[in-house]
Design a protein around this motif. Structure first.
Motif, PDB file in Angstrom:
ATOM      1  N   ASP A   1       0.841  -1.203   0.000  1.00 30.08           N
ATOM      2  CA  ASP A   1       0.000   0.000   0.000  1.00 30.08           C
ATOM      3  C   ASP A   1       0.874   1.251   0.000  1.00 30.08           C
ATOM      4  N   VAL A   2       1.882   1.220   0.860  1.00 27.95           N
ATOM      5  CA  VAL A   2       2.790   2.367   0.956  1.00 27.95           C
ATOM      6  C   VAL A   2       3.430   2.644  -0.401  1.00 27.95           C
ATOM      7  N   ALA A   3       3.763   1.560  -1.106  1.00 27.64           N
ATOM      8  CA  ALA A   3       4.456   1.718  -2.401  1.00 27.64           C
ATOM      9  C   ALA A   3       3.467   1.977  -3.540  1.00 27.64           C
ATOM     10  N   ASN A   4       2.169   2.111  -3.183  1.00 33.01           N
ATOM     11  CA  ASN A   4       1.148   2.407  -4.205  1.00 33.01           C
ATOM     12  C   ASN A   4       1.010   1.314  -5.260  1.00 33.01           C
ATOM     13  N   ILE A   5       1.123   0.098  -4.826  1.00 34.51           N
ATOM     14  CA  ILE A   5       1.016  -1.020  -5.758  1.00 34.51           C
ATOM     15  C   ILE A   5      -0.370  -1.644  -5.609  1.00 34.51           C
ATOM     16  N   ASP A   6      -1.104  -1.692  -6.685  1.00 36.10           N
ATOM     17  CA  ASP A   6      -2.445  -2.300  -6.643  1.00 36.10           C
ATOM     18  C   ASP A   6      -2.301  -3.809  -6.635  1.00 36.10           C
ATOM     19  N   TYR A   7      -3.116  -4.443  -5.817  1.00 31.47           N
ATOM     20  CA  TYR A   7      -3.076  -5.912  -5.787  1.00 31.47           C
ATOM     21  C   TYR A   7      -4.452  -6.425  -5.386  1.00 31.47           C
ATOM     22  N   GLU A   8      -4.693  -7.685  -5.634  1.00 32.93           N
ATOM     23  CA  GLU A   8      -5.876  -8.301  -5.044  1.00 32.93           C
ATOM     24  C   GLU A   8      -5.451  -9.573  -4.323  1.00 32.93           C
ATOM     25  N   ILE A   9      -6.127  -9.857  -3.211  1.00 38.95           N
ATOM     26  CA  ILE A   9      -5.767 -11.067  -2.463  1.00 38.95           C
ATOM     27  C   ILE A   9      -6.470 -12.247  -3.120  1.00 38.95           C
ATOM     28  N   ALA A  10      -5.703 -13.293  -3.386  1.00 41.43           N
ATOM     29  CA  ALA A  10      -6.233 -14.464  -4.093  1.00 41.43           C
ATOM     30  C   ALA A  10      -6.071 -15.690  -3.191  1.00 41.43           C
ATOM     31  N   PRO A  11      -7.094 -15.968  -2.349  1.00 37.07           N
ATOM     32  CA  PRO A  11      -6.929 -17.001  -1.319  1.00 37.07           C
ATOM     33  C   PRO A  11      -6.578 -18.377  -1.875  1.00 37.07           C
ATOM     34  N   LYS A  12      -6.918 -18.628  -3.135  1.00 36.25           N
ATOM     35  CA  LYS A  12      -6.670 -19.968  -3.678  1.00 36.25           C
ATOM     36  C   LYS A  12      -5.316 -20.101  -4.379  1.00 36.25           C
ATOM     37  N   LEU A  13      -4.614 -19.004  -4.467  1.00 38.40           N
ATOM     38  CA  LEU A  13      -3.338 -19.051  -5.198  1.00 38.40           C
ATOM     39  C   LEU A  13      -2.279 -19.820  -4.391  1.00 38.40           C
ATOM     40  N   VAL A  14      -1.709 -20.868  -4.992  1.00 33.24           N
ATOM     41  CA  VAL A  14      -0.644 -21.605  -4.294  1.00 33.24           C
ATOM     42  C   VAL A  14       0.639 -21.714  -5.113  1.00 33.24           C
ATOM     43  N   ARG A  15       0.587 -21.463  -6.417  1.00 41.55           N
ATOM     44  CA  ARG A  15       1.744 -21.580  -7.316  1.00 41.55           C
ATOM     45  C   ARG A  15       2.199 -23.028  -7.484  1.00 41.55           C
ATOM     46  N   GLY A  16       2.838 -23.278  -8.618  1.00 41.89           N
ATOM     47  CA  GLY A  16       3.121 -24.654  -9.021  1.00 41.89           C
ATOM     48  C   GLY A  16       4.386 -25.301  -8.469  1.00 41.89           C
ATOM     49  N   LEU A  17       5.173 -24.565  -7.687  1.00 39.49           N
ATOM     50  CA  LEU A  17       6.425 -25.162  -7.218  1.00 39.49           C
ATOM     51  C   LEU A  17       6.363 -25.413  -5.716  1.00 39.49           C
ATOM     52  N   ASP A  18       7.141 -26.397  -5.275  1.00 42.65           N
ATOM     53  CA  ASP A  18       7.033 -26.808  -3.880  1.00 42.65           C
ATOM     54  C   ASP A  18       7.882 -26.002  -2.916  1.00 42.65           C
ATOM     55  N   TYR A  19       8.768 -25.163  -3.430  1.00 43.28           N
ATOM     56  CA  TYR A  19       9.673 -24.515  -2.473  1.00 43.28           C
ATOM     57  C   TYR A  19       9.127 -23.232  -1.848  1.00 43.28           C
ATOM     58  N   TYR A  20       7.916 -22.831  -2.232  1.00 43.73           N
ATOM     59  CA  TYR A  20       7.422 -21.552  -1.721  1.00 43.73           C
ATOM     60  C   TYR A  20       6.913 -21.619  -0.278  1.00 43.73           C
ATOM     61  N   THR A  21       7.203 -20.560   0.481  1.00 46.31           N
ATOM     62  CA  THR A  21       6.613 -20.345   1.807  1.00 46.31           C
ATOM     63  C   THR A  21       6.244 -18.863   1.872  1.00 46.31           C
ATOM     64  N   HIS A  22       5.373 -18.510   2.801  1.00 43.88           N
ATOM     65  CA  HIS A  22       4.895 -17.118   2.921  1.00 43.88           C
ATOM     66  C   HIS A  22       4.342 -16.611   1.582  1.00 43.88           C
ATOM     67  N   THR A  23       4.861 -15.461   1.148  1.00 38.13           N
ATOM     68  CA  THR A  23       4.245 -14.750   0.036  1.00 38.13           C
ATOM     69  C   THR A  23       4.341 -15.496  -1.304  1.00 38.13           C
ATOM     70  N   VAL A  24       3.215 -15.606  -1.987  1.00 35.30           N
ATOM     71  CA  VAL A  24       3.228 -16.055  -3.386  1.00 35.30           C
ATOM     72  C   VAL A  24       2.401 -15.048  -4.200  1.00 35.30           C
ATOM     73  N   PHE A  25       2.777 -14.833  -5.436  1.00 37.25           N
ATOM     74  CA  PHE A  25       2.008 -13.876  -6.236  1.00 37.25           C
ATOM     75  C   PHE A  25       2.084 -14.201  -7.718  1.00 37.25           C
ATOM     76  N   GLU A  26       1.115 -13.681  -8.434  1.00 35.92           N
ATOM     77  CA  GLU A  26       1.091 -13.853  -9.888  1.00 35.92           C
ATOM     78  C   GLU A  26       0.676 -12.541 -10.536  1.00 35.92           C
ATOM     79  N   ILE A  27       1.134 -12.356 -11.744  1.00 34.54           N
ATOM     80  CA  ILE A  27       0.738 -11.175 -12.511  1.00 34.54           C
ATOM     81  C   ILE A  27      -0.078 -11.700 -13.687  1.00 34.54           C
TER      82      ILE A  27
END
Ligand code: AMP
Length: 421
Positions: free
Chosen positions: A241-267
């Motif tokens: 928010d501080v950086a003025n970046i628009d985003y939407e929260i996507a509760p179902k987003l998990v991404r296809g790789l197994d090494y992710y923890t915490h934040t995941v995102f897609e454009i």
């Protein structure tokens, strides 16, 4: 005729400027954000990608694996991160500086079913920031991806973000998914049957079971986050928010790789004709990959964009790519002596940073003129019989049609003046 291998494509001469534009913009944004380029090999030892904890389809089913003549097992890289981390660890980049901000551009290989925006050889531009747990770094990395998209001029683009939480939260979520899917085991695909025990997260992005009612109704990560993970995610959102970046929260987003923890995102982009391939890029935070690849216990966060999809997106939004510079001067010579003179000027012009060319196929005046006009040259430099006798060259401005005969000695200087070079 031998055709290209399935799932590959050629970048033809009339398209390469699009790639240059994109690569140049990627480099510019990385400079602005303080990221440095790293170039790692296209093939690595198999175990860089084939790791115990990595059960994604991409790694287990889609990699190109081969033995070399020394019986070494090798894999063509299917993605950028693992190779960059291997290099980071091997070269001990963490010794010099606590936070390494790296980027890469290059080809990857996956044995997938080719379709629009999906190839077997494709290129990615990605970044990795390794060495900090600060949620502000998540915002920086997402911000870099966001600024890049904006600088490309793409409009219909969204950042979707979610958290998988830390290892504890992830484990709780995995257990919940296992409980959820067990009653449905008989109706899931063969792969997902195996995944229930090994890695139920992968059921959520299964290409076969994607629309299965049990997948649609599956629990989401939010309910299994511990306090630390919730706070972490909240900080990331605050910084976005501080950086003025628009985003939407996507509760179902998990991404296809197994090494992710915490934040995941897609454009993602709403682009006509894009169909299912509307994800331009994505990434996330990884806590244990560096350690898994034999390095210290350092976290990282990164993303990768698919270059082909960015080009398709830009084309469909009619965004102009930077064209290669126009030919400044095209020389035309009518006989062998004139040709020697023209060749001399051709090299001199290039030494003076003018885009210069001549016809290496045709000798007739008419055909050479045609070549020059086809090149869309700003000036034609004609050396015929008269010019040869007078030790001159006729310089014709193709826009104004004005033609002037100038002494050879001052030809290059005059051209430079007229071209403003
Ligand atoms: P991934 O590494 O799977 O997270 O993919 C990151 C981005 O790379 C995707 O959003 C796509 O833009 C691109 N990408 C992945 N796989 C392919 C492929 N087979 N063909 C073209 N682009 C791809």
């Amino acid at each position: 005729m031998i055709s290209k291998a399935k799932g590959t494509y050629d970048v033809l001469p009339n398209e390469s400027h699009k790639w240059h534009t994109l690569e140049e913009k990627a480099r510019q944004i990385c400079v602005l954000f303080g990221y440095q380029e790293v170039r790692t090999p296209i093939f690595e030892y198999k175990e860089v990608f084939h790791r115990q904890n990595e059960q994604s389809d991409m790694v287990t089913k889609e990699t190109y694996n081969f033995m070399d003549k020394g019986d070494r097992e090798l894999t063509l890289r299917p993605e950028g991160t693992a190779g960059v981390i291997r290099s980071f660890v091997e070269n001990k980049l963490y010794v010099e500086t606590p936070l390494n901000k790296l980027y890469y551009i290059g080809p990857n290989f996956r044995y997938e079913r080719p379709q629009k925006g999906r190839f077997r050889q494709f290129s990615q531009f990605g970044v990795e920031a390794i060495g900090s747990n600060d949620p502000a770094l998540d915002a920086e990395v997402i911000g870099l991806a966001y600024s890049f998209i904006q600088k490309l001029g793409l409009k219909g683009v969204r950042v979707r973000i979610n958290t998988l939480g830390d290892n504890e939260s992830r484990a709780a979520f995995k257990a919940a998914l296992k409980n959820h899917f067990e009653p449905h085991v008989d109706t899931l695909c063969e792969d997902c049957k195996q995944r229930i025990d090994k890695n139920p997260l992968r059921i959520l992005d299964c290409k076969i079971d994607g629309q299965h009612p049990a997948v649609v109704k599956a629990p989401t990560t939010q309910d299994y986050l511990n306090d630390f993970s919730k706070r972490y995610f909240q900080s990331v959102l605050t910084y976005l928010d501080v950086a003025n970046i628009d985003y939407e929260i996507a509760p179902k987003l998990v991404r296809g790789l197994d090494y992710y923890t915490h934040t995941v995102f897609e454009i993602e982009a709403d682009i006509e004709g894009f169909g299912a391939q509307n994800v331009l890029g994505g990434g996330g935070r990884y806590q244990s990959l560096v350690k898994e690849l034999g390095g210290p216990d350092l976290p990282g966060i990164g993303f990768a964009f698919g270059m082909e999809r960015l080009i398709i997106a830009m084309e469909s939004e009619n965004i102009a790519f930077e064209q290669d510079p126009r030919t400044d001067i095209f020389f035309i010579a009518t006989d062998a002596n004139a040709r020697t003179q023209a060749l001399k000027l051709l090299f001199e012009s290039r030494n003076q940073n003018m885009v210069a060319d001549m016809d290496f196929v045709s000798t007739s005046f008419k055909a050479q003129l045609k070549s020059g006009l086809k090149k869309n040259a700003k000036y034609l430099g004609i050396i015929g019989e008269t010019e040869l006798q007078n030790k001159t060259i006729s310089l014709k401005n193709t826009e104004t049609q004005q033609q002037e005969e100038v002494p050879l000695k001052i030809a290059i200087r005059s051209l430079k003046d007229w071209l403003g070079k």
